[in-house]
Enzyme design. Sequence first.
Site, PDB file in Angstrom:
ATOM      1  CB  ILE A  42     -59.532 -61.829  24.975  1.00 28.27           C
ATOM      2  CG1 ILE A  42     -59.795 -60.722  23.936  1.00 28.27           C
ATOM      3  CG2 ILE A  42     -58.114 -61.726  25.507  1.00 28.27           C
ATOM      4  CD1 ILE A  42     -59.727 -59.291  24.519  1.00 28.27           C
ATOM      5  CB  SER A  43     -59.544 -63.905  19.580  1.00 24.94           C
ATOM      6  OG  SER A  43     -60.700 -64.672  19.734  1.00 24.94           O
ATOM      7  CD  GLN A  44     -52.320 -64.429  17.517  1.00 26.83           C
ATOM      8  OE1 GLN A  44     -52.721 -65.588  17.398  1.00 26.83           O
ATOM      9  NE2 GLN A  44     -51.212 -64.003  16.965  1.00 26.83           N
TER      10      GLN A  44
END
Length: 188
Positions: A42-44
Amino acid sequence: MKIDKEDIISYYNKLDRSLFMEENKMYAHVDSPFPIGYGQTISQSSLVLYMTINLDIDSEHKVLEIGTGSGYQSAFLAKFSKELYTVEIIEPLYLKAKKRLSAMGFDNIEYKLGNGSFGWIEKSPFDRIIVTAAAGNIPEMLIEQLAPLGKMIIPVGEIWQRLVFVTKDIDGRISYQNDISVRFVKLV
Ligand code: SAH
């Protein structure tokens, strides 16, 4: 209608990121990428916010997202655009994101299982395109599927990437602008 940056920020503060995570849920508030299985992350969160703001979305826009992943970035795009088309190459992630976002009440998203490097030709052109995995170079088919006055954000490079903004003018001329340095998982 143009989206107010403050509205995106308040959605960001309100949206519970742990809904998009299965493991490490207790770290959802930490501004860092986390594993979501299958070698993906999951992206930052701050980067999702940054990309959403800089994509310059309008409530009338048709948006294409490559790399659905957990669906966290998708939620922002669907919330602030008219229609979101999102493509994911890993089937279990595609299925989970679809289930998750539908359960959250999103009804303006179409999901596709496949290789996003080819875009989604039947649904093109798109006002906005966002790629959330790193490309070695910018897929030509994505540029073709960008509408006049369209804008694309894509991380380009190997281990570290440069976020590149691609814009198409009214006559179809393309320009590129290098932005911040980022680190994404690779486009398959
Ligand atoms: N914004 C997502 C990021 C997920 S990571 C999130 O916050 O959850 C990038 C995603 O791109 C992964 O799910 C990966 O499987 C997917 N992906 C990689 N290559 C792809 C390709 N060629 N086509 C479609 N999706 C791809």
